[in-house]
Design a protein around this motif. Structure first.
Motif, PDB file in Angstrom:
ATOM      1  N   TYR A   1       0.820  -1.212   0.000  1.00 36.69           N
ATOM      2  CA  TYR A   1       0.000   0.000   0.000  1.00 36.69           C
ATOM      3  C   TYR A   1       0.857   1.265   0.000  1.00 36.69           C
ATOM      4  O   TYR A   1       0.663   2.169  -0.821  1.00 36.69           O
ATOM      5  N   ALA A   2       1.804   1.336   0.889  1.00 38.10           N
ATOM      6  CA  ALA A   2       2.584   2.562   1.054  1.00 38.10           C
ATOM      7  C   ALA A   2       3.375   2.888  -0.204  1.00 38.10           C
ATOM      8  O   ALA A   2       3.461   4.042  -0.610  1.00 38.10           O
TER       9      ALA A   2
ATOM     10  N   LYS B   1      -6.801   5.906   0.976  1.00 40.53           N
ATOM     11  CA  LYS B   1      -7.336   4.947   1.928  1.00 40.53           C
ATOM     12  C   LYS B   1      -8.707   4.448   1.463  1.00 40.53           C
ATOM     13  O   LYS B   1      -9.041   3.271   1.638  1.00 40.53           O
TER      14      LYS B   1
ATOM     15  N   ASP C   1      -1.150  -5.198   4.987  1.00 43.78           N
ATOM     16  CA  ASP C   1      -1.404  -3.758   4.882  1.00 43.78           C
ATOM     17  C   ASP C   1      -2.779  -3.374   5.410  1.00 43.78           C
ATOM     18  O   ASP C   1      -2.939  -2.329   6.037  1.00 43.78           O
TER      19      ASP C   1
ATOM     20  N   VAL D   1      -3.220  -0.330   8.006  1.00 48.14           N
ATOM     21  CA  VAL D   1      -3.715   0.965   7.539  1.00 48.14           C
ATOM     22  C   VAL D   1      -5.138   1.238   8.009  1.00 48.14           C
ATOM     23  O   VAL D   1      -5.469   2.351   8.406  1.00 48.14           O
TER      24      VAL D   1
ATOM     25  N   TYR E   1       3.687   3.894  12.054  1.00 44.58           N
ATOM     26  CA  TYR E   1       4.949   4.060  11.341  1.00 44.58           C
ATOM     27  C   TYR E   1       4.845   5.068  10.203  1.00 44.58           C
ATOM     28  O   TYR E   1       5.642   5.999  10.095  1.00 44.58           O
ATOM     29  N   ALA E   2       3.849   4.913   9.373  1.00 52.64           N
ATOM     30  CA  ALA E   2       3.748   5.743   8.173  1.00 52.64           C
ATOM     31  C   ALA E   2       3.551   7.211   8.530  1.00 52.64           C
ATOM     32  O   ALA E   2       4.132   8.094   7.898  1.00 52.64           O
TER      33      ALA E   2
ATOM     34  N   LYS F   1      14.565   5.192   7.619  1.00 51.07           N
ATOM     35  CA  LYS F   1      13.430   5.114   8.546  1.00 51.07           C
ATOM     36  C   LYS F   1      13.143   3.662   8.909  1.00 51.07           C
ATOM     37  O   LYS F   1      12.850   3.331  10.048  1.00 51.07           O
ATOM     38  N   LYS F   2      13.245   2.799   7.933  1.00 47.65           N
ATOM     39  CA  LYS F   2      12.987   1.389   8.176  1.00 47.65           C
ATOM     40  C   LYS F   2      14.016   0.817   9.152  1.00 47.65           C
ATOM     41  O   LYS F   2      13.692  -0.022   9.995  1.00 47.65           O
TER      42      LYS F   2
ATOM     43  N   ASP G   1       2.173  -2.635  12.292  1.00 44.45           N
ATOM     44  CA  ASP G   1       3.109  -2.002  11.365  1.00 44.45           C
ATOM     45  C   ASP G   1       4.322  -2.877  11.082  1.00 44.45           C
ATOM     46  O   ASP G   1       4.795  -2.928   9.944  1.00 44.45           O
TER      47      ASP G   1
ATOM     48  N   VAL H   1       5.495  -3.558   7.303  1.00 44.50           N
ATOM     49  CA  VAL H   1       6.649  -2.842   6.757  1.00 44.50           C
ATOM     50  C   VAL H   1       7.859  -3.753   6.594  1.00 44.50           C
ATOM     51  O   VAL H   1       8.571  -3.681   5.596  1.00 44.50           O
TER      52      VAL H   1
END
Lengths: 205, 205
Positions: free
Chosen positions: A37-38, A64, A119, A123, B37-38, B63-64, B119, B123
DNA sequence: TCGTTCATATACGGTGCGTATGTGAGTTGT
DNA sequence: ACAACTCACATACGCACCGTATATGAACGA
């Protein structure tokens, strides 16, 4: 003032819009499944079906919102498959086991795994509050309720048992999906699922 | 040429760096847990501890990478708590049940729930391939293995059983966390967990 | 035919990430 | 003790992306 009365008259345009909406959802399923998704860019996604972000934000609230639509669609498809599988089983108990196994196998599909299991929850939050009211869980719960009424299963809390069974199947699916030898691991997972489920039985088989 | 030989000499600077690293991780735990996280901005995060993104990208890959560090830390803490709980239980079997319940309760912590269960997997991918090699799963598996050797549990595949049990506990935790009345739901979840786990027993209790 | 509505395109602003570069404090070598 | 160097961090920049505000053009109604 032909608000909604015309129907067929505005049908052509409305159909065009619904068509593009469907195209966007289809593209989103592919993009979300492969890139996540991201990482999925709405520019690329819309361009891939010959549109721009303008069309997207006309048909959906935001990024979203598109994910919501995708999740709703996939959820419905999964529920339909599960329903068919349960009805095919000779006994209720075998139906419950078959549902679990089918759930595990379905989750091998990258689309389901990535979107619905990874995801989606991250989300959109807890799956139990999703639009289709979590059709898969409903089906499992219905089966368990019937089994309790039939005296096959102990009088456990239906929702609790359903959720935990689904959770077990889910982690099994993630395990199988990441395995080097999916076939073998799938067998192990299915075996373990049956063992755990048998804990619900009033008397051991 | 003193490359690394000095040790204590450069210790002061190195300590300063480790200190800031720890501060960043602490801030990240809070930010990731509350905003996700996002949505967590690295600008805000670093500013909140009196640094800039420069410090962040000096201490972490990206960031990860920061998320990796956070996950690793929390994983270790969870494992430590689980270990303590198992050792406190009078019997191995009760230890397994206690682990499961503790896992469910731990997941009520927003930090664990959001970062480790939502998350994190989305991720970083499948938790089974995480840095600490998934300490929680290891502990569960170790317990199950002992139970099999003791003849209490059927000779199931250890990894399969461990993963499914963890998965069941996980979904139970998400359920409890989202409930209006956590206390009551927690009881139901724990009950169901015990029922399922009893499916592994060689003979019913 | 003319105005209105609707589906979509275009243009813009804001935010956030990652990187390239600068800088000052501390360290090493002589 | 002084110069060269390293390291931890800050600053500055470019790029990508999202969401919104505005423009456009086709269909439909009067």
């Amino acid at each position: 003032m032909g608000k909604d009365g015309a129907g067929m008259a505005k049908g052509k345009r409305a159909a065009g819009m619904a068509e593009n909406r469907a195209k966007l959802i289809r593209a989103a399923r592919a993009a979300f499944a492969t890139q996540g998704y991201a990482a999925a860019s709405m520019d690329e996604l819309t361009a891939s079906v010959g549109l721009t972000r303008g069309a997207l934000y006309h048909s959906f609230e935001d990024k979203k919102g598109l994910l919501w639509a995708v999740v709703e669609q996939i959820d419905g498809e999964m529920a339909e498959r599960l329903r068919a599988i349960r009805e095919q089983a000779p006994t209720l108990w075998q139906g419950l086991l078959a549902e679990g196994c089918a759930y595990i196998e379905m989750a091998l599909d990258p689309e389901i795994q990535r979107i619905m299991l990874l995801d989606g929850p991250a989300v959109l939050g807890d799956p139990s509050k999703w639009p289709g009211e979590n059709a898969c869980l409903d089906i499992t719960m219905r089966t368990i309720r019937s089994l309790i009424e039939a005296g096959v299963v102990k009088p456990v809390d239906v929702e609790a048992a359903g959720r935990l069974l689904n959770g077990a199947a889910l982690s099994a699916a993630l395990w199988v999906a990441a395995a080097d030898d999916p076939k073998e691991v799938l067998n192990k997972a299915v075996d373990a699922f049956r063992q755990l489920a048998s804990g619900l039985l009033r008397q051991p088989v």
